[in-house]
Motif scaffolding. Structure first.
Motif, PDB file in Angstrom:
ATOM      1  N   LEU A   1       0.832  -1.196   0.000  1.00  0.00           N
ATOM      2  CA  LEU A   1       0.000   0.000   0.000  1.00  0.00           C
ATOM      3  C   LEU A   1       0.874   1.256   0.000  1.00  0.00           C
ATOM      4  CD1 LEU A   1      -3.053   0.737   0.219  1.00  0.00           C
ATOM      5  CD2 LEU A   1      -2.675   1.018   2.675  1.00  0.00           C
TER       6      LEU A   1
ATOM      7  N   ALA B   1       2.576   1.742  -3.440  1.00  0.00           N
ATOM      8  CA  ALA B   1       1.646   2.261  -4.454  1.00  0.00           C
ATOM      9  C   ALA B   1       1.361   3.732  -4.205  1.00  0.00           C
ATOM     10  CB  ALA B   1       0.351   1.436  -4.430  1.00  0.00           C
ATOM     11  N   GLN B   2       1.240   4.094  -2.916  1.00  0.00           N
ATOM     12  CA  GLN B   2       0.992   5.499  -2.574  1.00  0.00           C
ATOM     13  C   GLN B   2       2.180   6.371  -3.003  1.00  0.00           C
ATOM     14  OE1 GLN B   2       0.051   6.073   1.542  1.00  0.00           O
ATOM     15  NE2 GLN B   2      -0.160   8.303   1.343  1.00  0.00           N
TER      16      GLN B   2
ATOM     17  N   TYR C   1      -0.480   2.288 -10.507  1.00  0.00           N
ATOM     18  CA  TYR C   1      -0.338   2.459  -9.059  1.00  0.00           C
ATOM     19  C   TYR C   1      -1.679   2.432  -8.337  1.00  0.00           C
ATOM     20  CZ  TYR C   1       4.581   3.532  -9.704  1.00  0.00           C
ATOM     21  OH  TYR C   1       5.907   3.458 -10.018  1.00  0.00           O
ATOM     22  N   GLN C   2      -2.782   2.857  -9.068  1.00  0.00           N
ATOM     23  CA  GLN C   2      -4.128   2.803  -8.480  1.00  0.00           C
ATOM     24  C   GLN C   2      -4.547   1.352  -8.235  1.00  0.00           C
ATOM     25  OE1 GLN C   2      -7.198   4.129 -11.093  1.00  0.00           O
ATOM     26  NE2 GLN C   2      -8.780   4.251  -9.497  1.00  0.00           N
TER      27      GLN C   2
ATOM     28  N   TYR D   1      -2.572  -0.083  -5.504  1.00  0.00           N
ATOM     29  CA  TYR D   1      -3.034   0.399  -4.194  1.00  0.00           C
ATOM     30  C   TYR D   1      -4.307  -0.327  -3.785  1.00  0.00           C
ATOM     31  CZ  TYR D   1      -4.080   3.742  -0.494  1.00  0.00           C
ATOM     32  OH  TYR D   1      -4.342   4.330   0.733  1.00  0.00           O
TER      33      TYR D   1
END
Length: 1001
Positions: free
Chosen positions: A15, A18-19, A974-975, A978
């Motif tokens: 997480l 990805a952020q 990346y979304q 995430y």
């Protein structure tokens, strides 16, 4: 073992990763249009695994750093390309400015004026030569003359404008150096500051100072546009920046460029106060390199070439015009050349050749090679332009300016001042004493009443008189009697007839200002009389008394008055003769002795009764004795008698008659003797005719007679004709005839006639240790000599120049016809160095003067009767005299009415090879063609550099630029990552809920 809580960490790391990716992607998108921004990405690795019995279990992911995408090799290439591109871009701008300044297109200039600027030099040159061509067909046409002057003005103005604009561009570039250097120093200071921040952030950590690095790279890019630099990165992340091998930025510190004014007055740069020498010549890239290239090479070369062209026109045209005559002449004309200060003064040593060579060294090359040995003519005409006189002036490169101006002034034989060519040594003594004393009872009486002064000016005519005392110090150097003037002056003692001897002694000391002493002392020959003694106060000093207008010094017989040397020809300190027979035989009748030194005949044909004079001169060149010796049968009739008679004349004379029948007469202690007025023939028979004692100066004899001085006023009208008698008998007036006597005789003649002239003895301006005889007229008067049957003027050397020729004849055409006062002497030429240091040549009344035939080129070099003034493009202008009166413009080479030779010669210059095997037009076209070629080459290289830089920047954009399409894909990636990590954590959370809450239940 892996627990549920451990599995949650795996999801949490995903997480976070990805952020982080989303954050970097968003930052890239936000800075997509930010100049200098480099695309960033996260550097992500998997976390260390846990080793279990059944294998290695992963522990999620880890973001190591955020990196920017930048190819440093590509950046170096871009920096180099920016330096080249900026260099040629600035040069291209400068060439465009030059094209505007020259007002002609920078290409091969065509002969067709319609293809070029109507006001460009190429067209103006054509108009100028066309105007002279028209003048050659109508040399007296006012319209044509006006056209020539206007064409010359247009041409000169264009040269001046071009020179001024080029100088202005140079000044602008010089100022721009300061601005560019200030910008360089700001950038290097900021780079050093960024170095400090970057090294503080990055040193010992995995954090990259990306934004600071981008800003630093952007500054380095901008710096490379200004100067050629090299960079190296240090281990702590800082960057060193160097110029010409010298560091501008070193880690966290920077060394600013220092401005320095060079010897040529330009602004140069060095690295730091203690850096190496000025490095202008090492900077030939970037904007600053282009400025230096233009300022130090392109513009100076162009200025020099434009100056060369202007000089060529000035020289060639002026050489022709200055030696030609217009349809009117000058009453007064001045030179247009800046002669060095003091070069026109008497005694100046700088020759004409050196004067003009010095001008060339100072940049005034138009006159440097002109002057040569030769001559020019000055024609004097009346107001109807009818020739009155024509005078020739010789010119030599070895002349001083003063000499030449005096020669011009005396070319008509009429001068305001003339000095004898004869130069003589003054006589100095430690103390000057009068030989004639004054009775003690008379010392309180006015000197005009003293019997000893009978006949002196101070006794005959009441008034104020003076004499000079020249003082030398112990080293022989002249002492200045008047500190208010630049020259070394004598001490002037002013006296009058009412003064006593005591008063005169006091006047001497007053005039000497504490440096002279005068006193009355007892006469060594007569205790009842006193003598006047004068000497210098300083020990070892010496004095010389000169130019006495009162007659006092001569009357009191100051033996060392300068110059008292008698003008005696053939004096001797020893003379001898051989004889036959016996010294006791009679010289008369048919007996012996006889002499064979001159005459072959024997007595009595040689010697007869009569007299001759024996004169003895002392060691101070004054008359010591004079005796008339009579040869007679009842008196002195033998050689023995003669010997006794000679020895009785003066104690310093001795006579020896040897056994070899030689008679020797000797004078001791520097005394000399001579014979004169021989009626007997004995002196000739003895071979002593060469010591006859008659007047002689500098080896040239003069004789009894006179010469005339013709005085004229400003209008050339004769005001006085003065006859000055000359006496060649050295014992005239009871003494020995000296230069002082000549001066006195001339002044007495001038005074009696009321003529405004004065004769005096003066220091030679070229050698203050020697003297000359000078005659000077008052302001507004001039004079010349005429009818010298004494040959004295010739002996004095007044033939040196045009005042009097060697044979004693006067070369002045007008003066030959002068009969009486009131007659006109004809055309006059006057020349002087005026207060501005210019040569001024003028004539009298309503007459006018013109010039012809100058093969010395002096007139052109000095800017006399020239069309153009100045010596380069910047100073080029048209002679104001010809602007005000176009009829002065010379078209006739020989002064003949309607002559066109000079006008035609100027017109032909258009096709004449002048210098560098080219015509003037071709030389200018070569300048333009070369500039055009260099300008085109610069433009092509600028475009080439632009293309290279564009290609390199495209590659950088592909490498480091932000692609919104690519970043959009990264957002989705990346979304999803995430969301997947969040779903993973949710799933683990549900499992933990089951384990904790439900199983327990």
């Amino acid at each position: 073992m892996v627990t549920l809580f451990g599995i949650i960490h795996v999801g949490s790391s995903g997480l976070s990763a990805a952020q982080a990716g989303l954050n970097v992607t968003g930052n890239n998108i936000s800075n997509a249009d930010t100049e200098g921004y480099s695309r960033q990405r996260i550097d992500q690795i998997s976390s260390d695994s846990i080793i279990l019995s059944n294998g290695a279990m992963g522990q999620g992911t880890e973001v190591v750093s955020v990196e920017r995408i930048r190819d440093m090799l590509l950046e170096s290439q871009i920096n180099n390309a920016k330096s080249d591109q900026s260099y040629y871009e600035k040069l291209d701008i400068i060439y465009n400015q030059l094209e505007t300044i020259l007002n002609d297109p920078l290409n091969s200039v065509s002969d067709d004026a319609e293809q070029n600027s109507t006001s460009g030099l190429n067209n103006l040159l054509a108009q100028f030569f066309d105007a002279f061509n028209a003048l050659s067909t109508s040399p007296e046409s006012p319209e044509t003359r006006i056209t020539v002057i206007e064409a010359a003005e247009s041409l000169a103005n264009e040269f001046s404008t071009i020179s001024r604009d080029l100088e202005s561009l140079l000044e602008d570039l010089n100022s721009e150096v300061k601005d560019v250097v200030a910008g360089i120093n700001r950038k290097t200071s900021e780079i050093a500051s960024l170095n400090k921040q970057i090294s503080a952030i990055e040193n010992g950590s995995r954090v990259n100072a990306n934004d600071y690095r981008d800003r630093r790279d952007q500054l380095i890019n901008e710096l490379s546009e200004l100067i050629p630099i090299s960079t190296t990165e240090n281990s702590n992340g800082s960057v060193n920046v160097a110029l010409a091998g010298q560091k501008l930025v070193d880690n966290n510190s920077h060394t600013p460029l220092q401005l320095e004014i060079t010897d040529s007055g330009e602004t140069g740069v060095r690295v730091g106060k203690n850096g190496l020498d000025v490095i202008n010549n090492q900077i030939r890239e970037g904007k600053l390199g282009a400025i230096f290239e233009a300022r130090e090479e392109i513009l100076p070369t162009l200025l020099h070439e434009i100056d060369q062209l202007a000089q060529g026109i000035i020289v060639e045209v002026n050489q022709i015009v200055s030696r030609a005559s217009g349809i009117e002449g000058y009453q007064s004309v001045e030179s247009h050349f800046d002669f060095p200060g003091g070069s026109g003064k008497p005694g100046a040593l700088m020759t004409l050749e050196k004067i003009f060579a010095q001008s060339a060294q100072a940049g005034g090359g138009a006159n440097s090679d002109l002057i040569q040995d030769g001559s020019f003519s000055i024609r004097i005409a009346d107001k109807e332009n009818h020739t009155l006189d024509d005078f020739e002036v010789s010119v030599e490169k070895s002349d001083t300016l003063y000499d030449l101006v005096q020669r011009i002034d005396s070319s008509d034989g009429v001068v305001q001042m003339a000095r004898s060519a004869l130069k003589f040594d003054p006589i100095y003594t430690k103390q000057a004493s009068s030989a004639i004393g004054v009775r003690q009872s008379d010392i309180d009486q006015p000197v005009s009443s003293l019997a000893v002064l009978s006949g002196a000016a101070i006794a005959e005519t009441p008034g104020s008189y003076s004499f000079e005392i020249h003082l030398r110090n112990v080293s022989g150097g002249a002492v200045d009697g008047d500190a208010s003037t630049p020259e070394i002056d004598p001490f002037i003692v002013t006296i009058d007839g009412d003064m006593t001897l005591d008063d005169i002694a006091a006047a001497v000391e007053s005039a000497g200002g504490g440096q002279l002493r005068a006193q009355l002392a007892s006469s060594p020959s007569d205790p009842n009389k006193v003598i006047l003694q004068i000497n210098g106060v300083q020990k070892g000093s010496s004095i010389s008394i000169q130019n006495d207008s009162s007659g006092l010094i001569e009357a009191l017989d100051f033996g060392l008055t300068d110059p008292s040397k008698p003008l005696v020809g053939g004096s001797a300190s020893e003379a001898s003769t051989f004889f036959s027979g016996s010294s006791s035989d009679s010289l008369l009748g048919s007996g012996s002795p006889s002499f064979n030194t001159v005459f072959s005949a024997s007595s009595p044909a040689v010697v007869g009764e009569g007299t001759f004079e024996l004169v003895v001169v002392n060691d101070q060149n004054k008359l010591a004795a004079s005796e008339t010796i009579t040869i007679s049968s009842s008196g002195i009739s033998t050689l023995d008698d003669l010997a006794n008679a000679i020895e009785s004349v003066n104690s310093h004379l001795s006579v020896e008659i040897t056994d070899e029948k030689e008679m020797i007469i000797r004078a001791s202690n520097n005394y000399t003797f001579f014979f004169q007025n021989d009626e007997t023939g004995l002196i000739d028979a003895m071979g002593f005719s060469d010591i006859d004692g008659y007047g002689q100066i500098g080896g040239q004899p003069f004789q009894d007679g006179s010469f005339e001085i013709v005085v004229v006023n400003e209008g050339g009208v004769v005001t006085n004709i003065v006859e000055a008698p000359v006496h060649a008998d050295p014992s005239y007036n009871g003494g020995l005839y000296s230069l002082n006597d000549i001066v006195d005789q001339i002044n007495q003649s001038l005074s009696a006639a009321g003529a405004p002239l004065k004769a005096s003895l003066v220091e030679d301006p070229t050698d203050p240790t020697r003297n000359q005889l000078q005659i000077t007229a008052e302001e507004g008067y001039e004079f010349t000599f005429r009818s010298d049957d004494s040959l004295l003027l010739s002996a004095l050397g007044f033939m040196d120049g045009a005042v009097l020729e060697t044979d004693g004849g006067n070369p002045i055409l007008g003066a030959e016809n002068v009969v009486a006062v009131g007659d006109s002497i004809g055309g006059l030429v006057r020349a002087e160095i005026n207060e501005e240091g210019n040569i001024k040549i003028s004539t009298s009344g309503s007459n006018q003067l013109t010039f012809t035939g100058d093969d010395s080129n002096f007139l052109a070099a000095a800017g006399i009767n020239a069309l153009f003034t100045g010596d380069c493009a910047g100073s080029m202008s048209v002679n104001e005299d010809m602007i005000e009166n176009f009829n002065l413009l010379g078209a006739s080479a020989n002064g003949a009415q309607g002559g066109n030779e000079a006008a035609l010669a100027v017109a032909e210059l258009q096709n004449k090879t002048v210098f560098k095997n080219m015509t003037l037009n071709d030389y200018y076209r070569t300048i333009i063609a070369k500039l055009g070629s260099e300008g085109n080459r610069t433009d092509q290289l600028r475009q080439s550099c632009n293309d290279i830089l564009t290609e390199l920047e495209t590659l950088r954009e592909q490498e480091s630029g932000v692609s919104l399409d690519e970043e959009s894909i990264n957002i989705i990636r990346y979304q999803q990552a995430y969301q997947a990590a969040a779903q993973f954590i949710k799933t683990i959370d549900e499992l933990m809920d089951v384990v904790i809450n439900r199983i327990g239940a």
